[in-house]
Design a protein around this motif. Structure first.
Motif, PDB file in Angstrom:
ATOM      1  N   SER A 358       1.104 -14.437  -7.516  1.00  0.00           N
ATOM      2  CA  SER A 358       2.031 -14.015  -6.464  1.00  0.00           C
ATOM      3  C   SER A 358       2.491 -12.586  -6.707  1.00  0.00           C
ATOM      4  O   SER A 358       2.425 -12.072  -7.830  1.00  0.00           O
ATOM      5  N   TYR A 359       2.990 -11.958  -5.647  1.00  0.00           N
ATOM      6  CA  TYR A 359       3.494 -10.600  -5.775  1.00  0.00           C
ATOM      7  C   TYR A 359       4.660 -10.532  -6.760  1.00  0.00           C
ATOM      8  O   TYR A 359       4.774  -9.585  -7.546  1.00  0.00           O
ATOM      9  N   VAL A 360       5.534 -11.527  -6.731  1.00  0.00           N
ATOM     10  CA  VAL A 360       6.678 -11.545  -7.640  1.00  0.00           C
ATOM     11  C   VAL A 360       6.218 -11.635  -9.090  1.00  0.00           C
ATOM     12  O   VAL A 360       6.714 -10.905  -9.969  1.00  0.00           O
ATOM     13  N   ASP A 361       5.242 -12.518  -9.354  1.00  0.00           N
ATOM     14  CA  ASP A 361       4.730 -12.649 -10.726  1.00  0.00           C
ATOM     15  C   ASP A 361       4.011 -11.372 -11.162  1.00  0.00           C
ATOM     16  O   ASP A 361       4.115 -10.945 -12.312  1.00  0.00           O
ATOM     17  N   PHE A 362       3.277 -10.781 -10.232  1.00  0.00           N
ATOM     18  CA  PHE A 362       2.541  -9.551 -10.547  1.00  0.00           C
ATOM     19  C   PHE A 362       3.497  -8.418 -10.912  1.00  0.00           C
ATOM     20  O   PHE A 362       3.347  -7.758 -11.939  1.00  0.00           O
ATOM     21  N   LEU A 363       4.521  -8.226 -10.080  1.00  0.00           N
ATOM     22  CA  LEU A 363       5.443  -7.098 -10.275  1.00  0.00           C
ATOM     23  C   LEU A 363       6.471  -7.358 -11.373  1.00  0.00           C
ATOM     24  O   LEU A 363       6.850  -6.438 -12.100  1.00  0.00           O
ATOM     25  N   GLY A 385      12.844  -4.948   1.345  1.00  0.00           N
ATOM     26  CA  GLY A 385      11.826  -4.098   1.982  1.00  0.00           C
ATOM     27  C   GLY A 385      11.539  -2.822   1.232  1.00  0.00           C
ATOM     28  O   GLY A 385      11.087  -1.841   1.831  1.00  0.00           O
ATOM     29  N   GLY A 386      11.774  -2.837  -0.080  1.00  0.00           N
ATOM     30  CA  GLY A 386      11.620  -1.595  -0.848  1.00  0.00           C
ATOM     31  C   GLY A 386      10.358  -1.485  -1.672  1.00  0.00           C
ATOM     32  O   GLY A 386      10.249  -0.601  -2.530  1.00  0.00           O
ATOM     33  N   ILE A 387       9.367  -2.364  -1.449  1.00  0.00           N
ATOM     34  CA  ILE A 387       8.143  -2.335  -2.251  1.00  0.00           C
ATOM     35  C   ILE A 387       6.903  -2.240  -1.367  1.00  0.00           C
ATOM     36  O   ILE A 387       6.745  -2.983  -0.383  1.00  0.00           O
ATOM     37  N   SER A 388       6.017  -1.296  -1.724  1.00  0.00           N
ATOM     38  CA  SER A 388       4.707  -1.193  -1.085  1.00  0.00           C
ATOM     39  C   SER A 388       3.647  -1.157  -2.176  1.00  0.00           C
ATOM     40  O   SER A 388       3.862  -0.569  -3.249  1.00  0.00           O
ATOM     41  N   ILE A 389       2.503  -1.772  -1.917  1.00  0.00           N
ATOM     42  CA  ILE A 389       1.355  -1.700  -2.824  1.00  0.00           C
ATOM     43  C   ILE A 389       0.189  -1.132  -2.029  1.00  0.00           C
ATOM     44  O   ILE A 389      -0.171  -1.664  -0.975  1.00  0.00           O
ATOM     45  N   ASN A 390      -0.347  -0.035  -2.550  1.00  0.00           N
ATOM     46  CA  ASN A 390      -1.423   0.669  -1.850  1.00  0.00           C
ATOM     47  C   ASN A 390      -1.073   0.920  -0.379  1.00  0.00           C
ATOM     48  O   ASN A 390      -1.850   0.686   0.538  1.00  0.00           O
ATOM     49  N   LYS A 391       0.209   1.362  -0.198  1.00  0.00           N
ATOM     50  CA  LYS A 391       0.765   1.769   1.094  1.00  0.00           C
ATOM     51  C   LYS A 391       0.987   0.611   2.070  1.00  0.00           C
ATOM     52  O   LYS A 391       1.260   0.825   3.240  1.00  0.00           O
ATOM     53  N   GLU A 392       0.849  -0.641   1.592  1.00  0.00           N
ATOM     54  CA  GLU A 392       1.140  -1.792   2.442  1.00  0.00           C
ATOM     55  C   GLU A 392       2.481  -2.403   2.025  1.00  0.00           C
ATOM     56  O   GLU A 392       2.688  -2.725   0.845  1.00  0.00           O
ATOM     57  N   LYS A 393       3.396  -2.530   2.971  1.00  0.00           N
ATOM     58  CA  LYS A 393       4.721  -3.090   2.703  1.00  0.00           C
ATOM     59  C   LYS A 393       4.601  -4.564   2.324  1.00  0.00           C
ATOM     60  O   LYS A 393       3.905  -5.332   2.979  1.00  0.00           O
ATOM     61  N   ASP A 402      -3.020 -10.024  -2.346  1.00  0.00           N
ATOM     62  CA  ASP A 402      -4.214 -10.012  -1.504  1.00  0.00           C
ATOM     63  C   ASP A 402      -4.478  -8.605  -0.974  1.00  0.00           C
ATOM     64  O   ASP A 402      -4.659  -8.402   0.220  1.00  0.00           O
ATOM     65  N   ILE A 403      -4.429  -7.639  -1.878  1.00  0.00           N
ATOM     66  CA  ILE A 403      -4.683  -6.239  -1.499  1.00  0.00           C
ATOM     67  C   ILE A 403      -5.802  -5.704  -2.383  1.00  0.00           C
ATOM     68  O   ILE A 403      -5.755  -5.841  -3.612  1.00  0.00           O
ATOM     69  N   ASN A 404      -6.817  -5.116  -1.774  1.00  0.00           N
ATOM     70  CA  ASN A 404      -7.923  -4.555  -2.558  1.00  0.00           C
ATOM     71  C   ASN A 404      -7.465  -3.323  -3.332  1.00  0.00           C
ATOM     72  O   ASN A 404      -6.770  -2.469  -2.778  1.00  0.00           O
ATOM     73  N   PRO A 405      -7.856  -3.220  -4.597  1.00  0.00           N
ATOM     74  CA  PRO A 405      -7.469  -2.044  -5.392  1.00  0.00           C
ATOM     75  C   PRO A 405      -8.127  -0.766  -4.871  1.00  0.00           C
ATOM     76  O   PRO A 405      -9.238  -0.796  -4.343  1.00  0.00           O
ATOM     77  N   LEU A 406      -7.446   0.351  -5.027  1.00  0.00           N
ATOM     78  CA  LEU A 406      -8.030   1.660  -4.708  1.00  0.00           C
ATOM     79  C   LEU A 406      -9.189   1.916  -5.657  1.00  0.00           C
ATOM     80  O   LEU A 406      -9.085   1.655  -6.863  1.00  0.00           O
ATOM     81  N   SER A 407     -10.287   2.432  -5.123  1.00  0.00           N
ATOM     82  CA  SER A 407     -11.490   2.703  -5.925  1.00  0.00           C
ATOM     83  C   SER A 407     -11.880   1.496  -6.767  1.00  0.00           C
ATOM     84  O   SER A 407     -12.434   1.633  -7.867  1.00  0.00           O
ATOM     85  N   ASN A 408     -11.549   0.307  -6.261  1.00  0.00           N
ATOM     86  CA  ASN A 408     -11.894  -0.965  -6.905  1.00  0.00           C
ATOM     87  C   ASN A 408     -11.193  -1.224  -8.236  1.00  0.00           C
ATOM     88  O   ASN A 408     -11.509  -2.201  -8.905  1.00  0.00           O
ATOM     89  N   LYS A 409     -10.237  -0.382  -8.597  1.00  0.00           N
ATOM     90  CA  LYS A 409      -9.599  -0.631  -9.899  1.00  0.00           C
ATOM     91  C   LYS A 409      -8.149  -0.166 -10.028  1.00  0.00           C
ATOM     92  O   LYS A 409      -7.563  -0.257 -11.106  1.00  0.00           O
ATOM     93  N   TYR A 410      -7.530   0.355  -8.978  1.00  0.00           N
ATOM     94  CA  TYR A 410      -6.173   0.894  -9.101  1.00  0.00           C
ATOM     95  C   TYR A 410      -5.224   0.304  -8.058  1.00  0.00           C
ATOM     96  O   TYR A 410      -5.590   0.122  -6.896  1.00  0.00           O
ATOM     97  N   TYR A 411      -3.996   0.055  -8.496  1.00  0.00           N
ATOM     98  CA  TYR A 411      -2.919  -0.307  -7.571  1.00  0.00           C
ATOM     99  C   TYR A 411      -1.850   0.787  -7.628  1.00  0.00           C
ATOM    100  O   TYR A 411      -1.357   1.135  -8.710  1.00  0.00           O
ATOM    101  N   LEU A 412      -1.530   1.334  -6.460  1.00  0.00           N
ATOM    102  CA  LEU A 412      -0.438   2.300  -6.343  1.00  0.00           C
ATOM    103  C   LEU A 412       0.789   1.561  -5.829  1.00  0.00           C
ATOM    104  O   LEU A 412       0.778   1.036  -4.711  1.00  0.00           O
TER     105      LEU A 412
END
Length: 426
Positions: A358-363, A385-393, A402-412
């Protein structure tokens, strides 16, 4: 019509001091002039760029620029206005540094323009043949200890202590000027204002040993509006080598200069004409929020140092980073190298593949305390509403990541408006 060198420097605020007769000499004939660069690192930095621009203007005015790499004097270290003696470098490191510096100087100067083509020399080429006793006998006698002690750069170090090695530095630099005068017809040495003592030792050396006339010119050291040293960021020096300071970070440094600093810096570090700069200043005053001066400054210098392609990449990255509407595809379009450059200064962490989580467990748990100290804190921030991952709220903390990593390996990860974090999957 070629510009008048001294007049060009004056309106740019780049003249601190010069010896009598300098202006007359430069108006009389094409003159060879030099600036020395110590190979204390494999790259020059933007503090050196101010003196490089002296050589650039010198050549544009029709004169012959000589860049001297201090392969020999770099083994000793210049004591001028330093609080303590510098660490001495070994020959292999010095050779590597010299090679990098020479390559960088070739970006700014024309080495194939005929009579006033630039040249790069290394003072190790003549000092390596000197014996200690020979140097003292034939050259040391021309400058008195009283003369050397009177220099401000030496006086300041007498309070804390100065070795004979460093004390002798100005004698070696004085001989450099003499050697260039005798073998390459160099009649003027230039540099920053902290080099005045060393440079005038050279003019005195030439007068005493060769009964010749040589000249000195220095530019003010570039400082910020508050008087502090210019050219450093929180991470240290801003280097010209793209591997030491990325083009993106280089571009951002200039873009973030203050309004007051930009007015001075655009005169020193660009080749824009007086009319162009005054027009930019007027536009800036009419709409300061557009940061016209900073944009022109960053564009010009980044293009000059890193080229058009890297400038456009840096501008694209900047636009995407600060665009609220940017998407994951915009960031992916930067490519992995630029992506890493953009976020090289933000907090980062490497983790194993998250799997179904889950997002909570991940963060709040999976990436440790990089962002949150607990899952409860992460849950509250997501709810607000203060968190975005790879520009998705992120709106549901219990949902599965359920967000694909940037360049297949990074989360912003963005927390609030300005706090970024970078997670690499290994």
């Amino acid at each position: 019509m070629k510009p008048d060198f001294i007049e060009e420097l004056r309106w740019r605020g780049m003249v601190h001091d010069m010896t009598p007769g300098t202006e007359e000499q430069l108006k009389k004939e094409i003159t060879a002039g030099y600036i020395g660069f110590d190979p204390t690192a494999k790259s020059l930095h933007i503090g050196n760029l101010a003196t490089i621009m002296l050589l650039v203007h010198f050549q544009r005015a029709g004169h012959k620029p000589v860049a001297l790499v201090g392969g020999a004097t770099g083994m000793i270290g210049d004591p001028s206005f330093k609080a303590a003696e510098r660490k001495l470098l070994d020959e292999e490191t010095l050779r590597e540094n010299q090679s990098g510096i020479k390559k960088q100087l070739e970006q700014f100067l024309d080495f194939d323009s005929g009579e006033n083509s630039a040249i790069v020399l290394n003072n190790y080429d003549w000092f390596k043949n000197f014996g200690f006793l020979e140097f003292l006998r034939d050259n040391g006698k021309h400058i008195s200890v009283n003369y050397m002690l009177a220099k401000d750069s030496v006086k300041k170090r007498l309070e804390t202590g100065i070795s004979f090695t460093e004390f002798a530095y100005q004698l070696l630099q004085g001989y450099d000027f003499y050697h260039l005068y005798a073998n390459h017809s160099v009649k003027i040495q230039m540099g920053g204002s902290d080099q005045w003592g060393n440079i005038t030792t050279g003019t005195e050396y030439i007068r005493r040993k060769a009964q010749g006339e040589a000249y000195a010119l220095t530019a003010p050291l570039v400082t910020k509006a508050d008087g502090s040293k210019f050219g450093k960021s929180e991470g240290g020096n801003i280097w010209l080598d793209p591997e030491m300071t990325s083009p993106y970070q280089f571009y951002q440094f200039w873009l973030n200069c203050s309004d007051e600093d930009s007015k001075k810096l655009i005169r020193v570090f660009t080749l824009k004409s007086k009319e162009e700069i005054e027009t930019l200043e007027k536009q800036h005053e009419e709409a300061p929020h557009l940061r016209t001066l900073q944009n022109a400054l960053a564009d010009d210098i980044t293009k000059m140092v890193h080229g058009e392609t890297e400038l456009e990449t840096a501008k694209k990255a900047s636009k995407i980073l600060f665009d609220k509407k940017a998407t994951i595809s915009d960031f992916d379009s930067l490519g992995e190298k630029t992506l890493l450059q953009v976020f090289e200064t933000v907090p980062q962490k490497e983790i194993n593949t998250p799997g179904e989580i889950s997002y909570v467990d991940f963060l709040g748990e999976h990436i440790g305390d990089l962002i949150f100290k607990s899952k409860g804190e992460a849950r509250r921030m997501i709810k607000e509403g203060g968190i975005s991952i790879n520009k998705e709220k992120i709106t549901d903390g219990n949902a599965i990541l359920d967000i694909n990593p940037l360049s297949n390996k990074y989360y912003l990860i963005q927390k609030g408006r300005k706090n970024y974090f970078f997670v690499k999957i290994i």
